[in-house]
Design a protein around this motif. Structure first.
Motif, mmCIF file in Angstrom:
data_model
loop_
_atom_site.group_PDB
_atom_site.id
_atom_site.type_symbol
_atom_site.label_atom_id
_atom_site.label_comp_id
_atom_site.label_asym_id
_atom_site.label_seq_id
_atom_site.Cartn_x
_atom_site.Cartn_y
_atom_site.Cartn_z
ATOM 1 N N ILE A 23 44.383 40.919 38.154
ATOM 2 C CA ILE A 23 45.310 41.799 37.438
ATOM 3 C C ILE A 23 44.908 43.250 37.685
ATOM 4 O O ILE A 23 43.743 43.544 37.960
ATOM 5 C CB ILE A 23 45.346 41.516 35.919
ATOM 6 C CG1 ILE A 23 43.979 41.792 35.277
ATOM 7 C CG2 ILE A 23 45.823 40.130 35.614
ATOM 8 C CD1 ILE A 23 44.034 41.799 33.766
ATOM 9 N N ALA A 24 45.886 44.142 37.596
ATOM 10 C CA ALA A 24 45.612 45.571 37.751
ATOM 11 C C ALA A 24 46.634 46.363 36.956
ATOM 12 O O ALA A 24 47.841 46.119 37.080
ATOM 13 C CB ALA A 24 45.669 45.979 39.219
ATOM 14 N N LYS A 25 46.142 47.301 36.162
ATOM 15 C CA LYS A 25 47.039 48.255 35.502
ATOM 16 C C LYS A 25 47.301 49.353 36.518
ATOM 17 O O LYS A 25 46.375 49.958 37.051
ATOM 18 C CB LYS A 25 46.392 48.809 34.240
ATOM 19 C CG LYS A 25 47.332 49.668 33.415
ATOM 20 C CD LYS A 25 46.743 50.035 32.081
ATOM 21 C CE LYS A 25 45.808 51.199 32.238
ATOM 22 N NZ LYS A 25 45.421 51.796 30.947
ATOM 23 N N THR A 26 48.548 49.589 36.829
ATOM 24 C CA THR A 26 48.896 50.472 37.935
ATOM 25 C C THR A 26 50.222 51.160 37.646
ATOM 26 O O THR A 26 50.759 51.056 36.540
ATOM 27 C CB THR A 26 48.966 49.648 39.246
ATOM 28 O OG1 THR A 26 49.240 50.512 40.341
ATOM 29 C CG2 THR A 26 50.038 48.575 39.189
ATOM 30 N N ILE A 111 51.668 46.389 34.764
ATOM 31 C CA ILE A 111 50.549 45.517 35.110
ATOM 32 C C ILE A 111 50.995 44.567 36.217
ATOM 33 O O ILE A 111 52.006 43.870 36.084
ATOM 34 C CB ILE A 111 50.062 44.696 33.890
ATOM 35 C CG1 ILE A 111 49.575 45.611 32.772
ATOM 36 C CG2 ILE A 111 48.925 43.754 34.278
ATOM 37 C CD1 ILE A 111 50.596 45.900 31.744
ATOM 38 N N LEU A 112 50.255 44.586 37.330
ATOM 39 C CA LEU A 112 50.471 43.615 38.407
ATOM 40 C C LEU A 112 49.536 42.450 38.163
ATOM 41 O O LEU A 112 48.379 42.642 37.776
ATOM 42 C CB LEU A 112 50.139 44.218 39.764
ATOM 43 C CG LEU A 112 51.065 45.270 40.354
ATOM 44 C CD1 LEU A 112 50.571 45.662 41.736
ATOM 45 C CD2 LEU A 112 52.486 44.752 40.442
ATOM 46 N N ALA A 113 50.012 41.256 38.409
ATOM 47 C CA ALA A 113 49.166 40.072 38.291
ATOM 48 C C ALA A 113 49.488 39.120 39.435
ATOM 49 O O ALA A 113 50.651 38.959 39.820
ATOM 50 C CB ALA A 113 49.378 39.378 36.950
ATOM 51 N N VAL A 114 48.454 38.519 39.969
ATOM 52 C CA VAL A 114 48.622 37.491 40.998
ATOM 53 C C VAL A 114 48.108 36.188 40.422
ATOM 54 O O VAL A 114 46.994 36.127 39.883
ATOM 55 C CB VAL A 114 47.832 37.838 42.283
ATOM 56 C CG1 VAL A 114 48.022 36.749 43.327
ATOM 57 C CG2 VAL A 114 48.281 39.185 42.832
#
Length: 202
Positions: A23-26, A111-114
Motif C-alpha cells: 500500500i502507498a499513500k500517494t 491510497i494505492l493498494a496491490v
C-alpha cells in the motif's frame, strides 16, 4: 502508523482470501492527464486555437479562472505529462475516480493498494491539515475503494526520475494508457517502490 491503519482497513475491504501485498499513500502526479471518460468529456472543440490561447492567458493572469484547454496546456508546460490514454481507458477512468466533485469542501488521501488479484485505488475519509490521532483514525476507517482493475490489466510499473522528482511511480496498462503518481519530496519513495515491485513481481 498511517500505513498500519490503512492496511487494517484494506484488509476489511478486500474479497475473502484476497491478500494485500503493498500500500502507498500517494497522489496523482501534476501535469497533463489522460482524456476524461466519454460520459464526462466536455463538448469543447480542440480545434478552437483562439480559445486555447485566450484560456492560457487567462490561466496565467488569474489562477482562479478555469478553462479546460488552457489548463491542460499550462499543466503540460509547467509539470510535463502525467499520463496518457484514450477516453474510457484504464488511466482515464482511474484519474477521473480521484477528481473532487465540485464544490470540493474536504480533502481525501489517495491510497494505492496491490493485492494478489487486483490494483486498487482508494479514497480516505476527509482529512484535516492539522489533524489529531483520532482524526487520522476516523479518516482511515472511512476509506473506500473507488477504482480497481485485475492485475492482468497492468503491463508495467516503475519508479524513476521526472524533472526534479526522483520518486514518481508510472503504471502502464495493457490498453496502452498510463498514469503517474508521486509523494511529497520530503517523504520516502519506498511505498511507491513496493507498489511497483508488487505489480511486476520483482
Amino acid at each position: 502508523m498511517t500505513d498500519v491503519r490503512y492496511r487494517e482497513r484494506l484488509n476489511q475491504l478486500v474479497e475473502p482470501g484476497e491478500r494485500v501485498l503493498a500500500i502507498a499513500k500517494t497522489e496523482i502526479a501534476q501535469g497533463a492527464l489522460p482524456a476524461d471518460p466519454p460520459a464526462t468529456a466536455g463538448s469543447e472543440s480542440s480545434g478552437e486555437r483562439g480559445g486555447v490561447v485566450s484560456g492560457v492567458l487567462l490561466n496565467l493572469i488569474s489562477p482562479l479562472v478555469s478553462f479546460a484547454a488552457g489548463d491542460r496546456l499550462v499543466d503540460r508546460i509547467t509539470h510535463g505529462i502525467a499520463g496518457r490514454g484514450a477516453p474510457g481507458s484504464a488511466a482515464s477512468t482511474l484519474q477521473h475516480s480521484r477528481r473532487p466533485v465540485p464544490p470540493a469542501t474536504s480533502i481525501e488521501d489517495t491510497i494505492l493498494a496491490v493485492t494478489d488479484r487486483r490494483l486498487l485505488v482508494c479514497a480516505s475519509g476527509p482529512v484535516k491539515l492539522w489533524s489529531s490521532q483520532a482524526d487520522d483514525e476516523r479518516a482511515a476507517a472511512q476509506t473506500r475503494v473507488v477504482w480497481s482493475t485485475p492485475r492482468s490489466a497492468v503491463a508495467n510499473a516503475r519508479v524513476g526520475w521526472h524533472r526534479l522528482n526522483p520518486k514518481r511511480l508510472r503504471i502502464d496498462f495493457t490498453d496502452d494508457s498510463w498514469l503517474a503518481f508521486t509523494v511529497p519530496i520530503a517523504e520516502s519513495g519506498k511505498p511507491l517502490r513496493e507498489i511497483a515491485n508488487a505489480l511486476t513481481g520483482r
